[in-house]
Design a protein around this motif. Structure first.
Motif, PDB file in Angstrom:
ATOM      1  N   ASP A  66      42.707  44.545  37.747  1.00  0.00           N
ATOM      2  CA  ASP A  66      41.635  43.582  37.481  1.00  0.00           C
ATOM      3  C   ASP A  66      40.306  44.316  37.548  1.00  0.00           C
TER       4      ASP A  66
ATOM      5  N   LYS B  23      33.704  37.581  35.952  1.00  0.00           N
ATOM      6  CA  LYS B  23      34.408  37.449  34.671  1.00  0.00           C
ATOM      7  C   LYS B  23      33.592  36.610  33.703  1.00  0.00           C
TER       8      LYS B  23
ATOM      9  N   ALA C 293      31.901  40.993  37.735  1.00  0.00           N
ATOM     10  CA  ALA C 293      32.570  40.474  38.934  1.00  0.00           C
ATOM     11  C   ALA C 293      32.936  39.005  38.779  1.00  0.00           C
TER      12      ALA C 293
ATOM     13  N   SER D   5      37.470  43.238  37.232  1.00  0.00           N
ATOM     14  CA  SER D   5      36.354  42.478  37.798  1.00  0.00           C
ATOM     15  C   SER D   5      36.198  42.734  39.299  1.00  0.00           C
TER      16      SER D   5
END
Lengths: 205, 361
Positions: free
Chosen positions: B239, B170, B168, B241
């Motif tokens: 994404d 990154k 989450a 994340s």
């Protein structure tokens, strides 16, 4: 233009020198003056100095797009930011420290003095140890010497301050180094700029 | 006429129209809920702090910290519900800030979920952002991709949670430390480093060596992408994340951002597992828009409190003041009338009425 929050002090100066090597120099930053923000339109950066523990706040709230903050601060405040890079500078350890001959009497509440109450609470609650937190804002080492606390939870760099006061690191909680962090929204809207900056920095560390 | 509607109010009005247009019905939820509901599904909530009180009959009640649980709780299995809500919820926004009343707007689609409905809800999330600001981004992910990679690995719950937290944030350096072997760290690093338009980025994700479960999840995202392309949405990014609690979510998840708001303003995903945990069949997908975070989206606050200030110190001029004020209002101006100039308020124009005479200052 990327807004960069730098932590005041030695760590910030080291961090800036890496930024400058990566091509984001801003000579006015090092001139002695009373300015608060420093801009270099050619490299597309605007720097400002902040109290180290405030850097994640500026970044989380989006006033700074990116910033440099110690892992200790990130774990204490748990800001909602992206942690993109370990810069491998400002290395030290978060430790429990106390008198070198300290024996933990587990039948009593342990008194812990610290600048990092959240970290201390998390560490001890994972071990089921009952503690009482004494939040101090500086000179933590004095607390066990004067009997204010049994131990301290603090950053240990070389350990020499501890040693001079007959204290010793007792347990290491986690290692610390400076991290390159980014605001989650800026990361979306200025993706190329932030990505390029992260990659240039990564090449240097 | 001066613009009196601020972004949160304007957005709420537009979103209501948008959701209604797709057949979603407005749903009014009660303000209080039995505390037990949140105690049982605590981790579904964004913040674990709950504002409680004792009802007259001695039961422990809570001021709603969340709306979705209340809606799902009342849904019978099998029935298809498409609803939206505009409610206040009560929770702590940031540590140490205390409880806040937070206006929230959201939409839920619960029942025998089909691929079309999933696409529709994601599209409505995207259109919601568009209604708020022209500079917006919707990040989409599928939790099955990351959880597929971790499936079958022997690790403690804490390790797994730590890996999800690193994903989450990154935080690739942390992934290297946390993963038991290098190949796992490499795959996860490759996944969280990807970011860009959904279609293109899915192509790049296909090159990463992934187990079957993750591939199935990618295939679902591809199907979603085909639908979103038809709706003409070009601000949807992939994404990995984007992460929600895996106890409740194991499918498509998404977050919305608009320029000017320092945090995400929309969050949602498919939460079939919550239904299963409540003993209900079917699937569910929904999202919430955090209206309080839109306050700062406008660059400037309102410049004036009203267009015209009419100063009327004497009671004998009251009728004239009324007449003058009405005349200004008819021309579309906002008007405030009082005896003297109020401190701290600003007006575009000041008009004085004295002894039956009107003077523009």
């Amino acid at each position: 233009m990327l807004n960069v929050a730098l932590p005041k002090g030695r760590l910030g100066e080291k961090a800036y020198s890496i930024m400058a090597q990566a091509g984001y120099e801003c000579p006015s930053l090092l001139e002695p003056n009373r300015k608060l923000t420093f801009e270099n339109p050619e490299t597309g950066v605007r720097y400002f100095w902040a109290k180290p523990s405030d850097v994640p706040i500026y970044v989380e709230r989006g006033v700074a797009d990116v910033g440099i903050a110690g892992k200790d601060i990130l774990l204490e405040y748990e800001p909602e930011v992206y942690e993109l890079l370990d810069l491998n500078i400002g290395k030290c350890r978060m430790c429990v420290a106390g008198p070198a001959d300290f024996r933990d009497d587990q039948s009593r509440t342990l008194r812990v003095a610290t600048k990092f109450p959240h970290i201390a609470k998390t560490y001890y609650s994972a071990r089921g140890r009952d503690i009482s937190i004494i939040k101090l804002n500086g000179s933590i080492e004095i607390a066990p010497i004067l009997g204010l606390s049994d131990v301290i939870v603090d950053i240990v760099e070389t350990g020499s301050t501890l040693l001079e006061n007959d204290l010793a690191p007792l347990q290491e909680i986690f290692p610390i180094s400076a991290r390159f962090i980014a605001n989650t929204v800026s990361y979306k809207f200025q993706y190329q700029e932030i990505r390029t900056m992260a990659e240039k920095l990564a090449a240097l560390v | 006429m001066s613009e009196r509607m601020r972004t949160p109010e304007r957005a709420a009005a537009q979103l209501r129209q948008l959701y209604g247009g797709y057949g979603y019905a407005p749903f009014k939820v009660q303000k209080f809920e039995r505390y037990d509901l949140y105690a049982e599904f605590r981790r579904f909530l964004e913040s674990e702090q709950i504002l409680t009180f004792t009802d007259t009959d001695g039961r422990l009640m809570a001021m709603k910290p969340d709306v979705t649980l209340s809606i799902v709780k009342d849904t019978l299995g099998g029935e298809m519900r498409k609803v939206f809500y505009h409610e206040n919820v009560y929770r702590e926004q940031r540590r140490g800030e205390g409880f806040k009343e937070i206006p929230q707007m959201g939409l839920e689609c619960i029942g025998d979920l089909d691929a079309y409905s999933v696409g529709e809800v994601v599209m409505l999330a995207a259109r919601s952002l568009e209604a708020i600001s022209s500079r917006c981004i919707l990040d989409v992910s599928h939790l099955g991709v990351v959880s597929g990679v971790l499936e079958g690995r022997v690790m403690t719950d804490e390790q797994r949670a730590a890996i999800f937290a690193a994903v989450a944030a990154k935080n690739t350096p942390a992934l290297k430390q946390l993963c038991p072997d290098e190949s796992l760290a490499e795959v996860l690093t490759a996944l969280v480093s990807l970011y860009g338009p959904l279609g293109e980025t899915l192509e790049k994700a296909r090159i990463i060596p992934l187990p079957q479960k993750s591939r199935n999840a990618l295939a679902q995202l591809e199907m979603l992408n085909r639908q979103l392309e038809i709706y003409g949405l070009d601000f949807v990014n992939l994404d990995f994340s984007v992460v929600n609690d895996v106890d409740y979510y194991d499918d498509v998840v998404f977050r919305g951002f608009v320029e000017g708001a320092a945090q995400g303003v929309l969050s949602g995903g498919r939460y079939d597992r919550l239904l299963q945990r409540m003993g209900k069949s079917g699937g569910a997908i929904g999202f919430a828009v955090y209206l309080d975070r839109l306050e700062r989206v406008e660059q400037t606050g309102a410049e004036f409190d009203a267009d015209v200030l009419i100063l009327c110190p004497s009671d004998s001029d009251a009728a004239l003041a009324a007449e003058t004020a009405e005349a200004y209002r008819r021309s579309g101006k906002t008007v405030r009338v009082q005896r003297e100039t109020p401190e701290q308020l600003r007006f575009r124009q000041i008009v004085k009425i004295e002894n039956g005479e009107v003077t523009v200052c």
